[in-house]
Design an enzyme around this catalytic site. Structure first.
Site, short mmCIF file in Angstrom:
data_model
loop_
_atom_site.label_atom_id
_atom_site.label_comp_id
_atom_site.label_asym_id
_atom_site.label_seq_id
_atom_site.Cartn_x
_atom_site.Cartn_y
_atom_site.Cartn_z
N SER A 74 19.05 -1.13 24.85
CA SER A 74 20.39 -1.24 24.28
C SER A 74 20.55 -2.53 23.50
CB SER A 74 21.46 -1.18 25.37
OG SER A 74 22.75 -1.27 24.81
N LYS A 129 20.93 3.85 31.53
CA LYS A 129 21.25 3.66 30.12
C LYS A 129 22.34 4.63 29.68
CE LYS A 129 20.66 2.38 25.76
NZ LYS A 129 21.22 3.42 24.90
N HIS A 139 25.56 3.28 30.88
CA HIS A 139 25.91 2.18 29.97
C HIS A 139 26.60 2.73 28.72
CE1 HIS A 139 24.97 0.07 26.21
NE2 HIS A 139 25.07 -1.07 26.88
N ASN A 140 26.02 3.76 28.12
CA ASN A 140 26.59 4.32 26.90
C ASN A 140 27.94 4.97 27.17
OD1 ASN A 140 24.13 3.53 25.87
ND2 ASN A 140 23.81 5.40 24.70
N GLU A 169 30.40 2.33 27.38
CA GLU A 169 30.60 1.90 26.00
C GLU A 169 31.62 2.79 25.29
OE1 GLU A 169 27.92 2.45 22.07
OE2 GLU A 169 26.93 1.35 23.70
#
Length: 476
Positions: A130, A187, A190-191, A194
């Site tokens: 990232s 991940k 995380h996105n 986001e």
């Protein structure tokens, strides 16, 4: 450069190129390959000229130029291309060599690929990377998972190229996440966070612009102020900067000329779908995905805007206190967004038998990545204090922060509703908070309805067992 290279990389799009340059800059030699071999030549004769790179025009040449144990990283489009490269590489590699997938891959594919590659006597890593193009070049957040025996082989390289944080800027934003698909799952979360963060910021912007009539110059100052406090983060920083950019063609602010339709690459949708599979309420990422979907219906919205009635107007109260209330509402909603993400990771860790270290994951996100923020240190502290913490909202710091923001949070949402300004993510955050803090919810009536029409049964609060009632016969 010695006869053999330290690392191999396949895929010379911008992310691949930048990551290769980052690896080389840390003292490693890199062999590179791209399916379109002219890109290899362009890279070697361009950005890589004079550096420790070796351009290869075939996979055989790439593998032949790597020191054992070989480490080959795929920076290609997620999906079929990854499987094709794995199948082509396996016969060329030897026992103990490592294949690494650094794309935005669906974690179930990484689960499958880890098992498949290991069955061939090789090792596999599926890693989240990232930070975008700049992060790949200067220091991304790296979230590796897969074959645990592969980690010592890539750890020095991965930790050297990752972003660094801490007082001495020596703590790498890269640590082993867990087996099989754990790295790509983290991940994905995380996105998803986001997505939620970006939607919340957009809603704060929209309230300030429409309720207070703030200009881009005004907004620049507000976001600059916010970036010096609790909200200090990469996304707040770039939002501030966006408000300063003037369109050279129109002379107005560039952000005001951009069409209000947002795209998505799929990871937010994956997180929402997988939350449903696990039975956990990741409502913020879901609302953020739906907000993008609604934005895409631009022509329909334009037609509806002239036909559907609703309030309009400006906030009539004192401007400065209301701006502070929006800041508090944004911060409280952000806390809920992360709380939901961590609850989903906790549920996934149980479902897939991953020994995730949740405090360590917070450290991975402190630098390099899109959601990097000072705020993440508080999450690390919370899990250090209680590794079995059930929900971030229960940690003392976050309890106090949400309690402090209560009145502001509710007033901002109520004001937005009264003025007809849509705030789906703010509202979802508060609804989750209120639902989570409620010892009783109206699901008792829902269970009665299900039992009435479908004999789905229910449980009672006053004695154990499973019950079914003949609701028609029992009516008075």
């Amino acid at each position: 450069m010695s006869d053999k290279c330290d690392f191999g990389l396949i895929g010379l799009a911008v992310m691949g190129e930048n990551l290769a340059l980052n690896i080389e800059s840390r003292g490693y030699s890199v062999a590179v390959f791209n399916r379109t071999t002219s890109k290899v030549d362009d890279f070697i004769n361009g950005r890589a000229e004079g550096k420790r790179f070796r351009g290869c025009h075939s996979l055989e040449e790439l593998v032949g130029n790597l020191a054992a144990p070989r480490k080959v990283m795929l920076m290609v489009k997620a999906g079929q291309a990854v499987d094709e490269f794995i199948d082509h590489l396996i016969p060329l590699l030897s026992s103990g060599d490592v294949i690494i997938d650094g794309g935005n891959t669906y974690f179930h594919d990484t689960q499958r690929r880890t098992q498949y590659v290991e069955s061939k006597g090789l090792l596999f890593i599926g890693t989240g990377v990232s930070g975008g193009e700049e992060g790949a070049l200067k220091g991304p957040s790296i979230m590796p998972g897969g074959s645990e025996k592969a980690w010592p082989l890539v750890k020095p390289i991965f930790q050297s190229i990752s972003a660094k944080v801490g007082p001495n800027h020596d703590i790498p934003c890269c640590e082993w996440v867990g087996p099989r698909g754990a790295g790509h799952y983290v991940k994905m979360v995380h996105n998803g966070i986001e997505y939620g963060d970006m939607q919340l910021i957009c809603e704060a912007y929209w309230i300030l612009k429409n309720a207070l009539g703030m200009t881009s110059d005004d907004l620049y100052q507000v976001f600059d102020d916010w970036n010096h406090g609790e909200l200090d983060s990469y996304l707040i920083e770039i939002t501030r900067d966006i408000f300063s950019v003037v369109d050279p063609e129109s002379g107005g602010h560039l952000v005001d000329t951009i069409m209000d339709t947002a795209g998505a690459k799929g990871t937010g949708k994956w997180m929402s779908q997988l939350a449903l599979d696990l039975g956990v309420p990741s409502t913020l990422v879901t609302e953020a995905v739906y907000a993008r979907s609604l934005s895409a219906l631009r022509d329909a919205r334009i037609r509806a805007s002239s036909k559907l009635a609703g309030p309009s107007g400006k906030y009539e109260g004192d401007r400065k206190p209301f701006i502070e209330q929006v800041r508090q509402a944004l911060y409280a909603s952000k806390i809920v967004s992360y709380a939901q993400g961590y609850v989903q990771m906790q549920a996934a860790a149980i479902e897939y038998n991953w020994p995730l270290d949740f405090g360590s994951i917070a450290l991975l996100w402190r630098g390099g990545c899109i959601i990097r923020a000072v705020f993440l240190e508080r999450i690390k502290e919370a899990f250090d204090a209680d590794p079995k913490l059930e929900n971030l909202l229960l940690a003392s710091y976050f309890q106090e922060a949400t309690a402090k923001a209560q009145d502001a949070w509710r007033n901002v949402i109520a004001t937005a509703v009264r003025l007809g300004i849509p705030t789906p993510a703010f509202s979802a955050a508060l609804a989750y908070y209120d639902g989570y803090r409620s010892a009783r919810l109206p699901a008792n009536l829902l269970q009665a309805q299900r039992d009435y029409f479908g004999a789905h049964t229910y449980r009672r609060i006053d004695r154990p067992g499973v019950f079914h009632s003949d609701w028609l016969r029992l009516r008075r």
